[in-house]
Design a protein around this motif. Structure first.
Motif, PDB file in Angstrom:
ATOM      1  N   ARG A 226       0.712  -1.053  -0.004  1.00  0.00           N
ATOM      2  CA  ARG A 226      -0.027   0.005   0.220  1.00  0.00           C
ATOM      3  C   ARG A 226       0.881   1.283  -0.047  1.00  0.00           C
ATOM      4  NH1 ARG A 226      -5.676  -0.172   2.563  1.00  0.00           N
ATOM      5  NH2 ARG A 226      -6.324  -2.158   1.888  1.00  0.00           N
ATOM      6  N   GLU A 227       2.014   1.392   0.754  1.00  0.00           N
ATOM      7  CA  GLU A 227       2.763   2.264   0.955  1.00  0.00           C
ATOM      8  C   GLU A 227       3.441   2.526  -0.508  1.00  0.00           C
ATOM      9  OE1 GLU A 227       3.457   4.657   3.458  1.00  0.00           O
ATOM     10  OE2 GLU A 227       1.757   3.908   3.982  1.00  0.00           O
ATOM     11  N   LYS A 228       3.947   1.544  -1.230  1.00  0.00           N
ATOM     12  CA  LYS A 228       4.509   1.672  -2.706  1.00  0.00           C
ATOM     13  C   LYS A 228       3.538   2.249  -3.663  1.00  0.00           C
ATOM     14  CE  LYS A 228       8.183  -1.767  -1.819  1.00  0.00           C
ATOM     15  NZ  LYS A 228       8.751  -3.264  -2.176  1.00  0.00           N
ATOM     16  N   MET A 229       2.473   1.783  -3.533  1.00  0.00           N
ATOM     17  CA  MET A 229       1.321   2.409  -4.314  1.00  0.00           C
ATOM     18  C   MET A 229       0.841   3.764  -4.274  1.00  0.00           C
ATOM     19  SD  MET A 229       0.777  -0.165  -6.512  1.00  0.00           S
ATOM     20  CE  MET A 229      -0.686   0.594  -7.414  1.00  0.00           C
ATOM     21  N   LEU A 230       0.824   4.121  -2.915  1.00  0.00           N
ATOM     22  CA  LEU A 230       0.427   5.502  -2.410  1.00  0.00           C
ATOM     23  C   LEU A 230       1.805   6.482  -2.860  1.00  0.00           C
ATOM     24  CD1 LEU A 230      -0.709   5.298   0.876  1.00  0.00           C
ATOM     25  CD2 LEU A 230      -2.040   6.107  -0.845  1.00  0.00           C
ATOM     26  N   LYS A 231       2.982   6.105  -2.980  1.00  0.00           N
ATOM     27  CA  LYS A 231       3.918   6.698  -3.358  1.00  0.00           C
ATOM     28  C   LYS A 231       4.156   6.787  -4.980  1.00  0.00           C
ATOM     29  CE  LYS A 231       9.229   6.789  -3.794  1.00  0.00           C
ATOM     30  NZ  LYS A 231      10.260   5.942  -3.513  1.00  0.00           N
ATOM     31  N   LEU A 232       3.694   5.903  -5.591  1.00  0.00           N
ATOM     32  CA  LEU A 232       3.266   5.824  -7.165  1.00  0.00           C
ATOM     33  C   LEU A 232       2.407   6.742  -7.430  1.00  0.00           C
ATOM     34  CD1 LEU A 232       4.033   4.881 -10.073  1.00  0.00           C
ATOM     35  CD2 LEU A 232       2.471   2.973  -9.538  1.00  0.00           C
ATOM     36  N   ARG A 233       1.389   6.729  -6.813  1.00  0.00           N
ATOM     37  CA  ARG A 233       0.148   7.741  -7.166  1.00  0.00           C
ATOM     38  C   ARG A 233       0.725   9.217  -6.787  1.00  0.00           C
ATOM     39  NH1 ARG A 233      -4.906   4.611  -4.675  1.00  0.00           N
ATOM     40  NH2 ARG A 233      -5.091   2.995  -6.050  1.00  0.00           N
ATOM     41  N   GLU A 234       1.481   9.478  -5.776  1.00  0.00           N
ATOM     42  CA  GLU A 234       1.936  10.761  -5.358  1.00  0.00           C
ATOM     43  C   GLU A 234       2.884  11.176  -6.699  1.00  0.00           C
ATOM     44  OE1 GLU A 234       3.973  10.947  -1.651  1.00  0.00           O
ATOM     45  OE2 GLU A 234       1.888  10.409  -0.735  1.00  0.00           O
TER      46      GLU A 234
END
Length: 96
Positions: free
Chosen positions: A48-56
């Motif tokens: 989830r953290e990686k996906m949030l970083k990608l979205r940012e």
């Protein structure tokens, strides 16, 4: 979505941990009938953290594009996104 009373984490830690791992979803804990905590296994949290970083990062790129700032070529972006996806799926470090 799994919802459990907060007392269950003290009384049934292994059961809650197994539930988090087997479903890959968070478990919501309540206290006095109100939402209190969310518990999830470490792999799900990292994903989830990686996906949030990608979205940012994608949002920042889109903001730059809309502002007319120079960006990357579609091929460069495709390669970068593939490396991020590979990192999320296989735990490999993305090349930037």
């Amino acid at each position: 979505m799994q919802i459990k009373p907060s007392a269950s984490i003290r009384q049934n830690y292994n059961e809650i941990a197994d539930l988090c791992r087997s479903t890959g979803e968070p478990v919501y804990l309540t206290k006095n009938g109100e939402g209190d905590l969310v518990v999830m296994d470490i792999d799900t949290f990292a994903r989830r953290e990686k996906m949030l970083k990608l979205r940012e990062e994608l949002l920042a790129v889109e903001e730059d594009r809309l502002a007319g700032r120079a960006g990357t070529t579609p091929d460069e972006l495709d390669s970068y996104l593939e490396s991020i996806i590979d990192e999320v799926e296989h735990g490999k470090k993305a090349r930037i």
